[in-house]
Design a protein around this motif. Structure first.
Motif, mmCIF file in Angstrom:
data_model
loop_
_atom_site.group_PDB
_atom_site.id
_atom_site.type_symbol
_atom_site.label_atom_id
_atom_site.label_comp_id
_atom_site.label_asym_id
_atom_site.label_seq_id
_atom_site.Cartn_x
_atom_site.Cartn_y
_atom_site.Cartn_z
ATOM 1 N N SER A 109 58.009 3.680 117.634
ATOM 2 C CA SER A 109 58.149 4.979 117.630
ATOM 3 C C SER A 109 56.624 6.050 117.784
ATOM 4 O O SER A 109 57.195 6.527 118.438
ATOM 5 N N PHE A 110 55.712 5.319 117.572
ATOM 6 C CA PHE A 110 54.325 5.582 118.035
ATOM 7 C C PHE A 110 54.611 6.206 119.260
ATOM 8 O O PHE A 110 53.604 6.915 119.774
ATOM 9 N N THR A 111 54.478 5.332 120.067
ATOM 10 C CA THR A 111 55.036 5.392 121.412
ATOM 11 C C THR A 111 55.592 6.381 121.601
ATOM 12 O O THR A 111 55.803 6.860 123.017
ATOM 13 N N GLU A 112 57.110 6.669 121.458
ATOM 14 C CA GLU A 112 57.851 7.174 121.651
ATOM 15 C C GLU A 112 56.724 8.975 121.436
ATOM 16 O O GLU A 112 57.545 10.473 122.125
ATOM 17 N N ILE A 113 56.076 9.386 120.072
ATOM 18 C CA ILE A 113 56.286 10.560 119.165
ATOM 19 C C ILE A 113 54.551 11.031 120.819
ATOM 20 O O ILE A 113 54.747 12.012 121.490
ATOM 21 N N ARG A 114 54.139 9.696 121.174
ATOM 22 C CA ARG A 114 52.868 10.336 122.431
ATOM 23 C C ARG A 114 53.264 10.717 123.382
ATOM 24 O O ARG A 114 53.679 11.184 124.032
ATOM 25 N N ARG A 115 54.412 9.680 123.664
ATOM 26 C CA ARG A 115 55.347 10.379 125.170
ATOM 27 C C ARG A 115 56.016 11.794 124.644
ATOM 28 O O ARG A 115 55.682 12.469 126.312
ATOM 29 N N LEU A 148 65.710 4.640 115.887
ATOM 30 C CA LEU A 148 64.285 5.119 116.064
ATOM 31 C C LEU A 148 63.662 6.135 116.956
ATOM 32 O O LEU A 148 62.692 6.972 116.327
ATOM 33 N N GLU A 149 64.372 6.602 118.152
ATOM 34 C CA GLU A 149 64.774 7.368 118.805
ATOM 35 C C GLU A 149 64.608 8.790 118.637
ATOM 36 O O GLU A 149 64.175 9.862 118.488
ATOM 37 N N GLY A 150 65.764 8.711 117.193
ATOM 38 C CA GLY A 150 66.449 10.243 116.588
ATOM 39 C C GLY A 150 64.839 11.084 115.871
ATOM 40 O O GLY A 150 64.307 11.946 116.385
ATOM 41 N N PHE A 151 64.220 9.741 115.163
ATOM 42 C CA PHE A 151 63.440 9.938 113.880
ATOM 43 C C PHE A 151 61.886 10.725 114.646
ATOM 44 O O PHE A 151 61.240 11.131 114.268
ATOM 45 N N ALA A 152 61.756 9.866 115.999
ATOM 46 C CA ALA A 152 60.878 10.201 116.268
ATOM 47 C C ALA A 152 60.635 11.497 116.839
ATOM 48 O O ALA A 152 59.581 12.423 116.925
ATOM 49 N N ALA A 153 61.584 11.578 118.019
ATOM 50 C CA ALA A 153 61.585 13.249 118.406
ATOM 51 C C ALA A 153 61.966 13.945 117.072
ATOM 52 O O ALA A 153 61.427 15.660 116.996
ATOM 53 N N ALA A 154 62.528 13.899 115.652
ATOM 54 C CA ALA A 154 62.652 14.599 114.787
ATOM 55 C C ALA A 154 61.240 15.147 113.846
ATOM 56 O O ALA A 154 61.040 16.224 113.479
#
Length: 286
Positions: A109-115, A148-154
């Protein structure tokens, strides 16, 4: 060992230096302390001839281990058996860094948030706050049954809302791996369970960015901001998409300033339909 370096500025008595402090021998005034060594810091590793700096990257909340993890390096001087041994050690070391499923979810999730943050051109401070918000959601057990992708974007969207950064759901969905339904479900859970300090979005926050993307003069931007204030006074903002209100104000200002701007262009930059834009545009007419 103490040595006299200067005189005291208060009583002109000798000043003794002990360690990093300079103290007056008579009145006890501390003339100087905590001396800073501004020279480079070296390390004495014999196997490193290129990078001699001892300091590393600063701590960051955007990584599950705060950036304190170690890695087994690579070297082109190793051959054959020793090289294969280090490859096996690197593989086992990478596996041992993740001790639980919770940490594995954090890494992903942190990787997705950074991206997402990098794709939207947001600040590092906002990125770290989004990662802290994800940790809070994980501790509150809000991730069960949600992606997890939804929470990273949220978390990125919620941080933008709390920090007053104007970003729409459609903008995040274009760069995130989650769709709008996953993002809204995760955001509703965050807002409901964690009590985020989010309020209504001010359409005026979108005006400067939309004006830049549409390449309209500053006079149009200023007129659009005044129209947003007028729409708020006439109660035309409540219950409407704030991005659509900002685009309608820009279109109205362009018409008044005789600037060539179509409804389709203004609606596209705000991710709304021309029908939505025309509704607000009609209400803005005197």
């Amino acid at each position: 060992m103490s040595t006299t370096v200067s005189s005291c500025p208060e009583c002109d008595s000798p000043v003794e230096r002990t360690g990093s402090e300079s103290v007056c021998s008579q009145c006890g005034l501390v003339v100087g302390e905590d001396a800073i060594d501004r020279g480079p810091e070296w390390r004495s590793f014999d196997d490193d001839d290129t990078e001699r700096a001892r300091t590393g990257a600063p701590l960051t909340r955007s990584r599950h281990d705060r950036g304190l993890s170690t890695e087994i390096g690579r070297s082109t001087r190793l051959k054959g058996r020793k090289r294969r041994q280090l490859a096996r050690l690197r593989r086992e070391h990478t596996r041992a860094q993740v001790s639980s499923k919770r940490e594995r979810n954090q890494i992903y999730s942190f990787t997705e948030i950074r991206r997402i943050v990098c794709s939207l051109g947001l600040s590092d401070a906002l990125r770290d706050r989004a990662c802290v918000l994800f940790e809070s959601a994980q501790q509150a057990d809000l991730l069960q049954g949600r992606s997890l992708e939804g929470f990273a974007a949220a978390t990125v969207y919620a941080t933008c809302r709390t920090e007053g950064v104007a970003r729409t759901v459609e903008e995040l969905c274009r760069v995130a791996k989650a769709d709008a339904n996953e993002l809204r479900a995760a955001y509703d859970a965050l807002n409901r369970e964690l009590g985020l300090p989010t309020g209504p979005i001010d359409p005026r926050e979108y005006v400067p960015r939309f004006a830049t993307e549409l390449d309209v003069p500053d006079a149009v931007r200023q007129c659009a901001e005044e129209l947003v204030c007028e729409a708020r006074e006439r109660n035309l903002v409540s219950g409407r998409n704030p991005a659509g209100v900002a685009a309608a104000c820009l279109y109205t200002a362009a018409r008044r300033q005789d600037v060539d701007l179509t409804q389709a262009e203004a609606a596209a930059v705000a991710d709304v339909t021309p029908v939505t834009l025309r509704g607000t545009y009609s209400d803005l007419q005197p």
